[in-house]
Design a protein around this motif. Structure first.
Motif, PDB file in Angstrom:
ATOM      1  N   TRP A 137     -23.430  53.668 -23.599  1.00 24.58           N
ATOM      2  CA  TRP A 137     -22.520  54.776 -23.353  1.00 24.58           C
ATOM      3  C   TRP A 137     -22.750  55.896 -24.369  1.00 24.58           C
ATOM      4  CZ3 TRP A 137     -18.783  57.989 -25.164  1.00 24.58           C
ATOM      5  CH2 TRP A 137     -17.990  58.634 -24.205  1.00 24.58           C
ATOM      6  N   ARG A 138     -23.129  55.533 -25.575  1.00 20.77           N
ATOM      7  CA  ARG A 138     -23.391  56.535 -26.624  1.00 20.77           C
ATOM      8  C   ARG A 138     -24.796  57.111 -26.543  1.00 20.77           C
ATOM      9  NH1 ARG A 138     -18.439  57.738 -29.319  1.00 20.77           N
ATOM     10  NH2 ARG A 138     -17.145  55.900 -28.920  1.00 20.77           N
ATOM     11  N   GLU A 139     -25.556  56.697 -25.514  1.00 16.39           N
ATOM     12  CA  GLU A 139     -26.932  57.179 -25.287  1.00 16.39           C
ATOM     13  C   GLU A 139     -27.870  56.752 -26.413  1.00 16.39           C
ATOM     14  OE1 GLU A 139     -25.437  61.230 -22.907  1.00 16.39           O
ATOM     15  OE2 GLU A 139     -26.336  61.388 -24.916  1.00 16.39           O
ATOM     16  N   ILE A 140     -27.615  55.594 -26.976  1.00 16.28           N
ATOM     17  CA  ILE A 140     -28.482  55.052 -28.026  1.00 16.28           C
ATOM     18  C   ILE A 140     -29.478  54.106 -27.370  1.00 16.28           C
ATOM     19  CG2 ILE A 140     -28.593  53.634 -30.101  1.00 16.28           C
ATOM     20  CD1 ILE A 140     -25.764  54.621 -30.787  1.00 16.28           C
ATOM     21  N   SER A 141     -30.733  54.502 -27.375  1.00 13.60           N
ATOM     22  CA  SER A 141     -31.802  53.699 -26.786  1.00 13.60           C
ATOM     23  C   SER A 141     -33.115  54.231 -27.328  1.00 13.60           C
ATOM     24  CB  SER A 141     -31.779  53.798 -25.252  1.00 13.60           C
ATOM     25  OG  SER A 141     -32.044  55.133 -24.844  1.00 13.60           O
ATOM     26  N   ALA A 142     -34.201  53.649 -26.894  1.00 14.48           N
ATOM     27  CA  ALA A 142     -35.507  54.188 -27.269  1.00 14.48           C
ATOM     28  C   ALA A 142     -35.636  55.598 -26.710  1.00 14.48           C
ATOM     29  CB  ALA A 142     -36.618  53.297 -26.727  1.00 14.48           C
ATOM     30  N   GLY A 143     -36.029  56.533 -27.543  1.00 10.53           N
ATOM     31  CA  GLY A 143     -36.124  57.929 -27.136  1.00 10.53           C
ATOM     32  C   GLY A 143     -37.302  58.192 -26.212  1.00 10.53           C
ATOM     33  N   ARG A 145     -13.841  61.906 -41.010  1.00 14.74           N
ATOM     34  CA  ARG A 145     -14.451  61.554 -39.727  1.00 14.74           C
ATOM     35  C   ARG A 145     -13.507  60.666 -38.946  1.00 14.74           C
ATOM     36  NH1 ARG A 145     -18.318  62.039 -43.090  1.00 14.74           N
ATOM     37  NH2 ARG A 145     -18.303  59.933 -43.923  1.00 14.74           N
ATOM     38  N   ASN A 146     -13.836  60.443 -37.684  1.00  8.32           N
ATOM     39  CA  ASN A 146     -12.971  59.645 -36.817  1.00  8.32           C
ATOM     40  C   ASN A 146     -13.822  58.622 -36.081  1.00  8.32           C
ATOM     41  OD1 ASN A 146     -11.032  58.637 -35.063  1.00  8.32           O
ATOM     42  ND2 ASN A 146     -10.047  60.630 -34.819  1.00  8.32           N
ATOM     43  N   ALA A 147     -13.544  57.318 -36.326  1.00  7.92           N
ATOM     44  CA  ALA A 147     -14.302  56.263 -35.651  1.00  7.92           C
ATOM     45  C   ALA A 147     -14.001  56.233 -34.156  1.00  7.92           C
ATOM     46  CB  ALA A 147     -14.000  54.906 -36.280  1.00  7.92           C
ATOM     47  N   PHE A 148     -12.779  56.639 -33.781  1.00 12.18           N
ATOM     48  CA  PHE A 148     -12.427  56.723 -32.367  1.00 12.18           C
ATOM     49  C   PHE A 148     -12.816  58.117 -31.884  1.00 12.18           C
ATOM     50  CE2 PHE A 148      -9.280  57.761 -29.016  1.00 12.18           C
ATOM     51  CZ  PHE A 148      -9.666  56.812 -28.086  1.00 12.18           C
ATOM     52  N   ASN A 149     -14.013  58.218 -31.330  1.00 16.09           N
ATOM     53  CA  ASN A 149     -14.507  59.514 -30.878  1.00 16.09           C
ATOM     54  C   ASN A 149     -15.289  59.325 -29.589  1.00 16.09           C
ATOM     55  OD1 ASN A 149     -17.588  59.379 -31.366  1.00 16.09           O
ATOM     56  ND2 ASN A 149     -16.785  58.756 -33.378  1.00 16.09           N
ATOM     57  N   TYR A 150     -15.628  60.426 -28.932  1.00 19.82           N
ATOM     58  CA  TYR A 150     -16.370  60.377 -27.676  1.00 19.82           C
ATOM     59  C   TYR A 150     -17.759  60.992 -27.820  1.00 19.82           C
ATOM     60  CZ  TYR A 150     -11.911  59.153 -25.486  1.00 19.82           C
ATOM     61  OH  TYR A 150     -10.741  58.522 -25.136  1.00 19.82           O
ATOM     62  N   GLU A 151     -18.280  61.041 -29.031  1.00 20.78           N
ATOM     63  CA  GLU A 151     -19.587  61.665 -29.246  1.00 20.78           C
ATOM     64  C   GLU A 151     -20.718  60.775 -28.744  1.00 20.78           C
ATOM     65  OE1 GLU A 151     -19.771  64.644 -30.027  1.00 20.78           O
ATOM     66  OE2 GLU A 151     -17.865  65.089 -31.016  1.00 20.78           O
ATOM     67  N   ARG A 152     -21.725  61.449 -28.151  1.00 21.73           N
ATOM     68  CA  ARG A 152     -22.951  60.794 -27.719  1.00 21.73           C
ATOM     69  C   ARG A 152     -24.135  61.449 -28.425  1.00 21.73           C
ATOM     70  NH1 ARG A 152     -22.251  59.551 -21.235  1.00 21.73           N
ATOM     71  NH2 ARG A 152     -20.020  59.102 -21.264  1.00 21.73           N
ATOM     72  N   MET A 153     -25.292  60.846 -28.307  1.00 20.62           N
ATOM     73  CA  MET A 153     -26.462  61.404 -28.990  1.00 20.62           C
ATOM     74  C   MET A 153     -26.761  62.826 -28.512  1.00 20.62           C
ATOM     75  SD  MET A 153     -27.287  59.145 -31.198  1.00 20.62           S
ATOM     76  CE  MET A 153     -28.930  59.585 -31.743  1.00 20.62           C
ATOM     77  N   SER A 154     -26.400  63.123 -27.284  1.00 19.32           N
ATOM     78  CA  SER A 154     -26.673  64.457 -26.742  1.00 19.32           C
ATOM     79  C   SER A 154     -25.654  65.501 -27.189  1.00 19.32           C
ATOM     80  CB  SER A 154     -26.694  64.399 -25.211  1.00 19.32           C
ATOM     81  OG  SER A 154     -25.434  63.994 -24.702  1.00 19.32           O
ATOM     82  N   ILE A 197     -21.129  55.106 -35.308  1.00 19.22           N
ATOM     83  CA  ILE A 197     -19.857  54.491 -35.704  1.00 19.22           C
ATOM     84  C   ILE A 197     -18.948  54.347 -34.494  1.00 19.22           C
ATOM     85  CG2 ILE A 197     -18.716  56.645 -36.399  1.00 19.22           C
ATOM     86  CD1 ILE A 197     -17.219  55.060 -38.514  1.00 19.22           C
ATOM     87  N   GLY A 198     -19.018  55.284 -33.559  1.00 19.28           N
ATOM     88  CA  GLY A 198     -18.220  55.156 -32.340  1.00 19.28           C
ATOM     89  C   GLY A 198     -18.615  53.935 -31.532  1.00 19.28           C
ATOM     90  N   ALA A 199     -19.925  53.699 -31.401  1.00 20.67           N
ATOM     91  CA  ALA A 199     -20.397  52.539 -30.643  1.00 20.67           C
ATOM     92  C   ALA A 199     -19.931  51.239 -31.282  1.00 20.67           C
ATOM     93  CB  ALA A 199     -21.927  52.564 -30.551  1.00 20.67           C
ATOM     94  N   ILE A 200     -20.040  51.152 -32.609  1.00 21.45           N
ATOM     95  CA  ILE A 200     -19.683  49.915 -33.297  1.00 21.45           C
ATOM     96  C   ILE A 200     -18.164  49.726 -33.312  1.00 21.45           C
ATOM     97  CG2 ILE A 200     -19.796  48.699 -35.512  1.00 21.45           C
ATOM     98  CD1 ILE A 200     -22.543  50.020 -35.919  1.00 21.45           C
ATOM     99  N   PHE A 201     -17.398  50.814 -33.434  1.00 14.41           N
ATOM    100  CA  PHE A 201     -15.949  50.712 -33.331  1.00 14.41           C
ATOM    101  C   PHE A 201     -15.548  50.214 -31.940  1.00 14.41           C
ATOM    102  CE2 PHE A 201     -11.707  52.534 -32.488  1.00 14.41           C
ATOM    103  CZ  PHE A 201     -11.006  52.031 -33.580  1.00 14.41           C
ATOM    104  N   ASP A 202     -16.238  50.712 -30.912  1.00 11.91           N
ATOM    105  CA  ASP A 202     -15.954  50.253 -29.551  1.00 11.91           C
ATOM    106  C   ASP A 202     -16.233  48.758 -29.407  1.00 11.91           C
ATOM    107  OD1 ASP A 202     -15.302  52.845 -28.890  1.00 11.91           O
ATOM    108  OD2 ASP A 202     -17.144  53.254 -27.767  1.00 11.91           O
ATOM    109  N   VAL A 203     -17.334  48.293 -30.012  1.00 10.66           N
ATOM    110  CA  VAL A 203     -17.640  46.858 -29.976  1.00 10.66           C
ATOM    111  C   VAL A 203     -16.505  46.062 -30.611  1.00 10.66           C
ATOM    112  CG1 VAL A 203     -19.168  45.049 -30.875  1.00 10.66           C
ATOM    113  CG2 VAL A 203     -20.151  47.150 -29.928  1.00 10.66           C
ATOM    114  N   PHE A 204     -16.058  46.525 -31.780  1.00 13.10           N
ATOM    115  CA  PHE A 204     -14.977  45.838 -32.480  1.00 13.10           C
ATOM    116  C   PHE A 204     -13.713  45.754 -31.619  1.00 13.10           C
ATOM    117  CE2 PHE A 204     -11.122  46.879 -35.038  1.00 13.10           C
ATOM    118  CZ  PHE A 204     -10.888  45.614 -35.560  1.00 13.10           C
TER     119      PHE A 204
END
Length: 413
Positions: A391-397, A253-262, A276-283
Protein backbone atom coordinates in the motif's frame (compact mmCIF):
# COMPACT_ATOMS: atom_id res chain seq x y z
CA UNK A 1 11.30 -5.38 27.56
CA UNK A 2 9.35 -8.31 28.92
CA UNK A 3 6.84 -7.80 31.71
CA UNK A 4 8.81 -10.27 33.82
CA UNK A 5 12.09 -8.37 33.46
CA UNK A 6 10.43 -5.04 34.17
CA UNK A 7 8.95 -6.44 37.38
CA UNK A 8 12.32 -7.90 38.42
CA UNK A 9 14.03 -4.52 38.11
CA UNK A 10 11.81 -3.14 40.86
CA UNK A 11 13.75 -5.33 43.28
CA UNK A 12 17.26 -4.73 41.93
CA UNK A 13 17.39 -1.56 39.79
CA UNK A 14 17.77 2.16 40.43
CA UNK A 15 14.65 4.31 40.70
CA UNK A 16 13.92 7.48 38.72
CA UNK A 17 10.86 9.49 37.75
CA UNK A 18 10.23 10.06 34.07
CA UNK A 19 7.69 11.95 31.96
CA UNK A 20 6.83 9.44 29.20
CA UNK A 21 5.10 12.18 27.21
CA UNK A 22 5.39 15.98 27.52
CA UNK A 23 4.08 17.25 30.85
CA UNK A 24 2.08 20.02 29.16
CA UNK A 25 -0.37 17.31 28.09
CA UNK A 26 -2.97 17.05 30.88
CA UNK A 27 -2.83 13.26 31.03
CA UNK A 28 0.93 13.33 31.64
CA UNK A 29 1.27 16.18 34.11
CA UNK A 30 2.86 13.83 36.67
CA UNK A 31 5.91 11.62 36.07
CA UNK A 32 5.92 7.83 36.26
CA UNK A 33 8.35 5.96 38.49
CA UNK A 34 10.64 3.53 36.63
CA UNK A 35 13.58 1.34 37.49
CA UNK A 36 16.62 1.07 35.23
CA UNK A 37 18.80 -2.03 35.04
CA UNK A 38 21.84 -0.57 36.80
CA UNK A 39 21.70 -1.99 40.35
CA UNK A 40 20.75 0.25 43.25
CA UNK A 41 23.82 2.08 44.51
CA UNK A 42 25.76 1.68 41.24
CA UNK A 43 24.47 4.79 39.48
CA UNK A 44 26.94 7.46 40.48
CA UNK A 45 26.79 11.25 40.60
CA UNK A 46 26.02 12.83 37.25
CA UNK A 47 24.05 10.60 36.94
CA UNK A 48 26.62 8.24 35.43
CA UNK A 49 27.41 4.56 34.98
CA UNK A 50 29.70 2.38 32.88
CA UNK A 51 27.80 3.15 29.63
CA UNK A 52 26.95 6.86 29.86
CA UNK A 53 27.37 10.03 31.92
CA UNK A 54 25.69 13.43 32.15
CA UNK A 55 27.65 16.65 31.77
CA UNK A 56 25.45 19.66 32.49
CA UNK A 57 27.62 22.01 30.44
CA UNK A 58 27.46 25.78 30.80
CA UNK A 59 27.91 28.26 27.91
CA UNK A 60 28.56 25.43 25.48
CA UNK A 61 28.18 25.53 21.71
CA UNK A 62 26.83 22.44 19.94
CA UNK A 63 29.43 19.84 19.02
CA UNK A 64 30.53 19.97 15.41
CA UNK A 65 33.28 17.83 13.91
CA UNK A 66 36.20 17.81 14.64
CA UNK A 67 35.10 18.89 18.14
CA UNK A 68 33.97 15.83 20.11
CA UNK A 69 33.58 14.75 23.75
CA UNK A 70 34.53 15.03 26.45
CA UNK A 71 33.33 18.51 27.36
CA UNK A 72 36.16 20.23 29.27
CA UNK A 73 34.56 23.61 29.92
CA UNK A 74 32.42 24.88 32.78
CA UNK A 75 29.65 22.61 34.00
CA UNK A 76 27.20 22.30 36.86
CA UNK A 77 28.03 20.01 39.76
CA UNK A 78 27.01 16.40 39.08
CA UNK A 79 23.59 15.43 40.40
CA UNK A 80 23.89 13.27 43.52
CA UNK A 81 21.76 10.19 44.30
CA UNK A 82 19.63 10.14 47.41
CA UNK A 83 20.81 8.36 50.57
CA UNK A 84 19.21 5.14 49.32
CA UNK A 85 21.05 5.27 45.98
CA UNK A 86 17.94 6.24 43.98
CA UNK A 87 17.23 9.47 42.08
CA UNK A 88 13.48 9.75 42.61
CA UNK A 89 13.89 12.45 45.28
CA UNK A 90 14.57 15.34 42.88
CA UNK A 91 12.16 18.27 42.45
CA UNK A 92 10.64 17.98 38.95
CA UNK A 93 11.01 21.75 38.46
CA UNK A 94 14.74 21.76 39.25
CA UNK A 95 17.65 21.80 36.82
CA UNK A 96 18.99 18.69 38.56
CA UNK A 97 15.83 16.78 37.66
CA UNK A 98 16.36 17.59 33.97
CA UNK A 99 19.82 16.00 34.05
CA UNK A 100 18.47 12.94 35.83
CA UNK A 101 15.52 12.76 33.42
CA UNK A 102 17.78 12.72 30.37
CA UNK A 103 19.94 9.98 31.86
CA UNK A 104 16.95 7.89 32.99
CA UNK A 105 15.20 8.03 29.62
CA UNK A 106 18.33 7.14 27.65
CA UNK A 107 19.21 4.33 30.06
CA UNK A 108 15.69 2.89 30.11
CA UNK A 109 15.37 2.98 26.32
CA UNK A 110 18.73 1.22 26.05
CA UNK A 111 17.50 -1.39 28.57
CA UNK A 112 14.35 -1.97 26.53
CA UNK A 113 16.15 -2.51 23.25
CA UNK A 114 18.95 -4.61 24.73
CA UNK A 115 16.20 -6.88 26.04
CA UNK A 116 14.74 -7.24 22.53
CA UNK A 117 18.21 -7.91 21.09
CA UNK A 118 18.88 -10.27 24.01
CA UNK A 119 22.42 -8.93 24.32
CA UNK A 120 24.48 -5.83 24.99
CA UNK A 121 24.37 -3.19 22.26
CA UNK A 122 27.94 -2.01 21.80
CA UNK A 123 28.32 1.67 20.94
CA UNK A 124 29.43 2.33 17.37
CA UNK A 125 32.01 4.73 18.78
CA UNK A 126 33.37 2.21 21.33
CA UNK A 127 36.90 2.30 19.91
CA UNK A 128 37.10 6.04 20.65
CA UNK A 129 34.92 6.44 23.76
CA UNK A 130 33.94 3.95 26.43
CA UNK A 131 30.84 5.92 27.43
CA UNK A 132 28.24 8.17 25.80
CA UNK A 133 28.21 11.79 26.96
CA UNK A 134 24.77 13.31 27.65
CA UNK A 135 24.47 17.10 27.55
CA UNK A 136 20.97 18.14 28.67
CA UNK A 137 20.74 21.93 28.32
CA UNK A 138 22.46 24.18 25.81
CA UNK A 139 21.17 27.42 24.26
CA UNK A 140 20.18 25.90 20.93
CA UNK A 141 16.95 25.23 19.07
CA UNK A 142 17.75 21.62 18.24
CA UNK A 143 18.84 18.23 19.54
CA UNK A 144 21.43 15.90 18.05
CA UNK A 145 22.92 12.43 18.22
CA UNK A 146 26.62 12.41 17.40
CA UNK A 147 29.80 10.37 17.66
CA UNK A 148 29.96 9.64 21.36
CA UNK A 149 27.27 12.03 22.56
CA UNK A 150 23.69 13.22 22.74
CA UNK A 151 23.09 16.91 23.35
CA UNK A 152 19.87 18.79 23.64
CA UNK A 153 18.61 22.34 23.44
CA UNK A 154 15.09 23.76 23.45
CA UNK A 155 12.02 23.88 21.27
CA UNK A 156 11.05 27.07 19.48
CA UNK A 157 8.11 29.31 20.17
CA UNK A 158 5.55 29.46 17.31
CA UNK A 159 6.51 33.10 16.79
CA UNK A 160 10.26 32.32 16.94
CA UNK A 161 12.92 32.23 19.64
CA UNK A 162 13.89 29.57 22.16
CA UNK A 163 11.08 28.24 24.32
CA UNK A 164 12.92 27.80 27.62
CA UNK A 165 9.85 26.14 29.10
CA UNK A 166 10.18 23.23 26.65
CA UNK A 167 13.69 21.73 26.92
CA UNK A 168 14.12 18.73 24.66
CA UNK A 169 15.74 16.78 27.51
CA UNK A 170 12.25 16.59 29.02
CA UNK A 171 10.69 15.20 25.82
CA UNK A 172 10.75 11.39 25.94
CA UNK A 173 10.15 10.89 22.22
CA UNK A 174 12.93 13.26 21.16
CA UNK A 175 15.38 11.63 23.58
CA UNK A 176 14.47 8.13 22.43
CA UNK A 177 14.54 9.11 18.75
CA UNK A 178 18.05 10.55 19.00
CA UNK A 179 19.31 7.49 20.88
CA UNK A 180 17.71 5.46 18.09
CA UNK A 181 20.22 6.89 15.63
CA UNK A 182 23.07 5.55 17.76
CA UNK A 183 21.39 2.16 18.03
CA UNK A 184 20.98 1.90 14.24
CA UNK A 185 24.60 2.89 13.62
CA UNK A 186 25.62 0.22 16.13
CA UNK A 187 23.39 -2.58 14.87
CA UNK A 188 22.87 -1.95 11.14
CA UNK A 189 26.14 -0.19 10.45
CA UNK A 190 27.30 2.73 8.36
CA UNK A 191 27.52 2.84 4.57
CA UNK A 192 30.41 4.50 2.78
CA UNK A 193 30.21 7.29 0.24
CA UNK A 194 29.75 4.79 -2.60
CA UNK A 195 27.09 2.62 -0.92
CA UNK A 196 24.91 5.23 0.79
CA UNK A 197 21.33 5.66 -0.45
CA UNK A 198 18.52 8.14 0.10
CA UNK A 199 16.48 5.34 1.63
CA UNK A 200 19.19 4.64 4.21
CA UNK A 201 18.66 8.21 5.42
CA UNK A 202 14.89 7.78 5.53
CA UNK A 203 15.33 4.40 7.22
CA UNK A 204 17.41 6.06 9.97
CA UNK A 205 14.72 8.62 10.70
CA UNK A 206 11.94 6.03 10.65
CA UNK A 207 13.86 3.78 13.02
CA UNK A 208 14.43 6.65 15.43
CA UNK A 209 10.67 7.14 15.56
CA UNK A 210 10.06 3.42 16.00
CA UNK A 211 12.57 3.19 18.85
CA UNK A 212 10.59 5.94 20.58
CA UNK A 213 7.18 4.45 19.79
CA UNK A 214 7.98 0.98 21.13
CA UNK A 215 9.76 2.37 24.20
CA UNK A 216 6.84 4.64 25.09
CA UNK A 217 4.59 1.58 25.29
CA UNK A 218 6.60 0.42 28.32
CA UNK A 219 4.90 3.07 30.45
CA UNK A 220 1.55 2.39 32.08
CA UNK A 221 0.64 6.07 31.76
CA UNK A 222 0.99 5.87 27.97
CA UNK A 223 -0.72 2.51 27.54
CA UNK A 224 -3.64 3.35 29.82
CA UNK A 225 -4.16 6.77 28.25
CA UNK A 226 -3.90 5.37 24.73
CA UNK A 227 -6.50 2.68 25.34
CA UNK A 228 -8.69 4.93 27.45
CA UNK A 229 -8.91 7.53 24.69
CA UNK A 230 -9.00 5.26 21.62
CA UNK A 231 -10.72 2.18 23.13
CA UNK A 232 -8.37 0.15 20.94
CA UNK A 233 -9.17 1.89 17.65
CA UNK A 234 -5.55 2.69 16.81
CA UNK A 235 -6.19 3.45 13.13
CA UNK A 236 -6.92 7.02 14.18
CA UNK A 237 -5.00 10.04 15.39
CA UNK A 238 -3.61 9.40 18.89
CA UNK A 239 -0.64 10.30 21.09
CA UNK A 240 1.15 7.04 20.25
CA UNK A 241 1.44 8.08 16.61
CA UNK A 242 2.47 11.67 17.40
CA UNK A 243 6.27 11.43 17.55
CA UNK A 244 8.15 14.20 19.34
CA UNK A 245 5.11 16.15 20.46
CA UNK A 246 6.01 19.84 20.73
CA UNK A 247 2.61 21.19 21.73
CA UNK A 248 -0.99 20.04 21.85
CA UNK A 249 -1.22 20.51 18.08
CA UNK A 250 2.37 20.22 16.81
CA UNK A 251 4.67 17.21 16.49
CA UNK A 252 7.81 16.35 14.55
CA UNK A 253 6.30 13.42 12.62
CA UNK A 254 3.22 11.24 12.63
CA UNK A 255 3.36 7.43 12.43
CA UNK A 256 -0.34 7.40 11.49
CA UNK A 257 -0.08 8.89 8.02
CA UNK A 258 -1.17 8.17 4.45
CA UNK A 259 2.13 8.88 2.71
CA UNK A 260 3.33 6.66 -0.13
CA UNK A 261 6.64 6.58 -1.96
CA UNK A 262 5.06 8.62 -4.75
CA UNK A 263 3.97 11.41 -2.37
CA UNK A 264 7.27 12.17 -0.60
CA UNK A 265 10.61 13.71 -1.48
CA UNK A 266 14.11 12.34 -0.93
CA UNK A 267 14.62 14.53 2.16
CA UNK A 268 15.26 11.96 4.94
CA UNK A 269 12.50 13.06 7.35
CA UNK A 270 9.94 13.23 4.55
CA UNK A 271 11.13 9.98 2.99
CA UNK A 272 10.82 8.23 6.35
CA UNK A 273 7.04 8.61 6.38
CA UNK A 274 6.02 5.71 4.10
CA UNK A 275 8.32 3.29 5.96
CA UNK A 276 7.23 4.23 9.47
CA UNK A 277 3.63 4.29 8.23
CA UNK A 278 3.94 0.78 6.82
CA UNK A 279 5.47 -0.60 10.02
CA UNK A 280 2.92 1.21 12.22
CA UNK A 281 0.18 -0.35 10.09
CA UNK A 282 1.72 -3.79 10.63
CA UNK A 283 1.77 -3.19 14.38
CA UNK A 284 -1.89 -2.10 14.52
CA UNK A 285 -3.03 -4.99 12.32
CA UNK A 286 -1.19 -7.47 14.55
CA UNK A 287 -2.88 -5.86 17.57
CA UNK A 288 -6.26 -6.24 15.90
CA UNK A 289 -5.51 -9.87 15.02
CA UNK A 290 -4.82 -10.47 18.70
CA UNK A 291 -8.14 -8.85 19.60
CA UNK A 292 -9.99 -11.03 17.09
CA UNK A 293 -8.17 -14.17 18.26
CA UNK A 294 -9.17 -13.44 21.86
CA UNK A 295 -12.75 -12.72 20.65
CA UNK A 296 -12.56 -9.16 21.97
CA UNK A 297 -13.68 -7.73 18.61
CA UNK A 298 -15.10 -9.30 15.48
CA UNK A 299 -13.25 -9.71 12.17
CA UNK A 300 -15.73 -7.41 10.44
CA UNK A 301 -14.88 -4.53 12.79
CA UNK A 302 -11.15 -5.13 12.30
CA UNK A 303 -11.60 -5.07 8.51
CA UNK A 304 -13.69 -1.90 8.49
CA UNK A 305 -11.36 0.02 10.80
CA UNK A 306 -8.39 -0.38 8.41
CA UNK A 307 -9.15 1.97 5.56
CA UNK A 308 -7.61 4.68 3.40
CA UNK A 309 -8.21 8.45 3.59
CA UNK A 310 -10.87 8.52 0.87
CA UNK A 311 -12.80 5.35 1.73
CA UNK A 312 -16.51 5.78 2.41
CA UNK A 313 -16.50 4.55 6.00
CA UNK A 314 -18.61 5.61 8.99
CA UNK A 315 -15.81 6.41 11.45
CA UNK A 316 -18.26 7.31 14.24
CA UNK A 317 -19.98 3.93 14.00
CA UNK A 318 -16.61 2.15 14.07
CA UNK A 319 -15.57 4.07 17.16
CA UNK A 320 -18.84 3.26 18.91
CA UNK A 321 -18.26 -0.44 18.30
CA UNK A 322 -14.73 -0.21 19.72
CA UNK A 323 -16.11 1.68 22.73
CA UNK A 324 -18.59 -1.10 23.40
CA UNK A 325 -16.04 -3.91 22.96
CA UNK A 326 -13.40 -2.23 25.12
CA UNK A 327 -15.85 -1.63 27.96
CA UNK A 328 -16.41 -5.37 28.26
CA UNK A 329 -12.73 -6.32 28.82
CA UNK A 330 -10.21 -3.44 29.20
CA UNK A 331 -7.62 -5.82 30.68
CA UNK A 332 -7.86 -8.07 27.63
CA UNK A 333 -7.26 -5.11 25.32
CA UNK A 334 -4.21 -4.06 27.37
CA UNK A 335 -2.66 -7.52 27.32
CA UNK A 336 -3.22 -7.72 23.54
CA UNK A 337 -1.52 -4.37 23.08
CA UNK A 338 1.50 -5.36 25.17
CA UNK A 339 1.83 -8.66 23.28
CA UNK A 340 1.72 -6.75 19.99
CA UNK A 341 4.32 -4.29 21.32
CA UNK A 342 6.70 -7.13 22.10
CA UNK A 343 6.13 -8.73 18.70
CA UNK A 344 7.04 -5.42 17.06
CA UNK A 345 10.12 -4.98 19.27
CA UNK A 346 11.38 -8.48 18.44
CA UNK A 347 10.53 -8.02 14.75
CA UNK A 348 12.49 -4.78 14.52
CA UNK A 349 15.50 -5.91 16.55
CA UNK A 350 15.95 -9.08 14.51
CA UNK A 351 15.38 -7.20 11.24
CA UNK A 352 18.00 -4.59 12.11
CA UNK A 353 20.40 -7.34 13.14
CA UNK A 354 20.20 -8.88 9.64
CA UNK A 355 20.29 -5.77 7.44
CA UNK A 356 23.34 -4.41 5.64
CA UNK A 357 23.80 -0.64 5.47
CA UNK A 358 25.25 -0.85 1.97
CA UNK A 359 22.81 0.02 -0.85
CA UNK A 360 19.97 -0.31 1.65
CA UNK A 361 16.45 0.09 0.29
CA UNK A 362 13.03 -0.12 1.87
CA UNK A 363 12.33 -3.30 -0.09
CA UNK A 364 15.28 -4.90 1.76
CA UNK A 365 13.62 -3.94 5.05
CA UNK A 366 10.33 -5.50 4.02
CA UNK A 367 11.87 -8.75 2.77
CA UNK A 368 13.93 -9.10 5.94
CA UNK A 369 10.85 -8.49 8.08
CA UNK A 370 9.11 -11.34 6.25
CA UNK A 371 11.98 -13.67 7.07
CA UNK A 372 12.06 -12.57 10.71
CA UNK A 373 8.29 -13.00 11.07
CA UNK A 374 8.79 -16.57 9.96
CA UNK A 375 11.20 -17.07 12.87
CA UNK A 376 9.46 -15.13 15.67
CA UNK A 377 5.80 -15.77 14.76
CA UNK A 378 5.87 -18.84 12.54
CA UNK A 379 4.99 -16.69 9.52
CA UNK A 380 1.67 -15.62 11.02
CA UNK A 381 1.84 -12.10 9.62
CA UNK A 382 3.34 -12.57 6.16
CA UNK A 383 0.29 -11.28 4.26
CA UNK A 384 -0.05 -8.34 6.65
CA UNK A 385 3.55 -7.24 6.04
CA UNK A 386 3.18 -7.64 2.26
CA UNK A 387 -0.09 -5.70 2.15
CA UNK A 388 1.15 -2.83 4.34
CA UNK A 389 4.36 -2.40 2.35
CA UNK A 390 2.52 -2.70 -0.97
CA UNK A 391 0.00 0.00 0.00
CA UNK A 392 2.94 2.33 0.68
CA UNK A 393 4.36 1.49 -2.78
CA UNK A 394 7.47 -0.06 -1.27
CA UNK A 395 8.86 -2.63 -3.69
CA UNK A 396 11.73 -3.11 -6.09
CA UNK A 397 11.96 0.07 -8.15
CA UNK A 398 11.62 0.25 -11.94
CA UNK A 399 15.39 0.52 -12.27
CA UNK A 400 15.93 -2.76 -10.42
CA UNK A 401 17.19 -5.73 -12.41
CA UNK A 402 14.93 -7.91 -10.27
CA UNK A 403 11.71 -6.86 -12.03
CA UNK A 404 12.95 -7.60 -15.56
CA UNK A 405 12.29 -10.91 -17.28
CA UNK A 406 15.28 -13.10 -18.08
CA UNK A 407 14.77 -15.31 -21.15
CA UNK A 408 16.77 -18.23 -22.44
CA UNK A 409 17.29 -16.49 -25.76
CA UNK A 410 19.15 -13.69 -23.97
CA UNK A 411 21.69 -16.23 -22.78
CA UNK A 412 22.28 -17.82 -26.21
CA UNK A 413 25.19 -16.78 -28.37
Amino acid sequence: MSLELDAALENTGTKFRVFPQPSFLPSFADPETVWISVPQGQVHAGPSDDRMYVTDALDKSPYKYPFLPPHTGAAKEPVQPGPDGHFDHLDVDSREFKSAHMYAVVRRVLDIWEDYFDRTIEWHFALSFARMELVPLIAWDNAQSGFGFLEFGYGRKPEGGLDLSRPYCMNFDVLAHELGHSLIFAEVGIPNANTNTDEYGGFHEACGDLVALVASLHFDLVVDHLLGSSKGNLFTVNELARIGELSKVRQIRNAFNYERMSTVTSEPHDLSQPLIGAIFDVFVEVFQKNLVKKELIGQDLADRSYHGPNDDIDDDAIQQEFDQSYSQDPAGFKLSLLESRDYLGQLLASTWDRLSPHFLGYADVGKTMLAVDGDVAGGAHQDTIRDCFAWREISAGPESMAIHSWRITNCMK
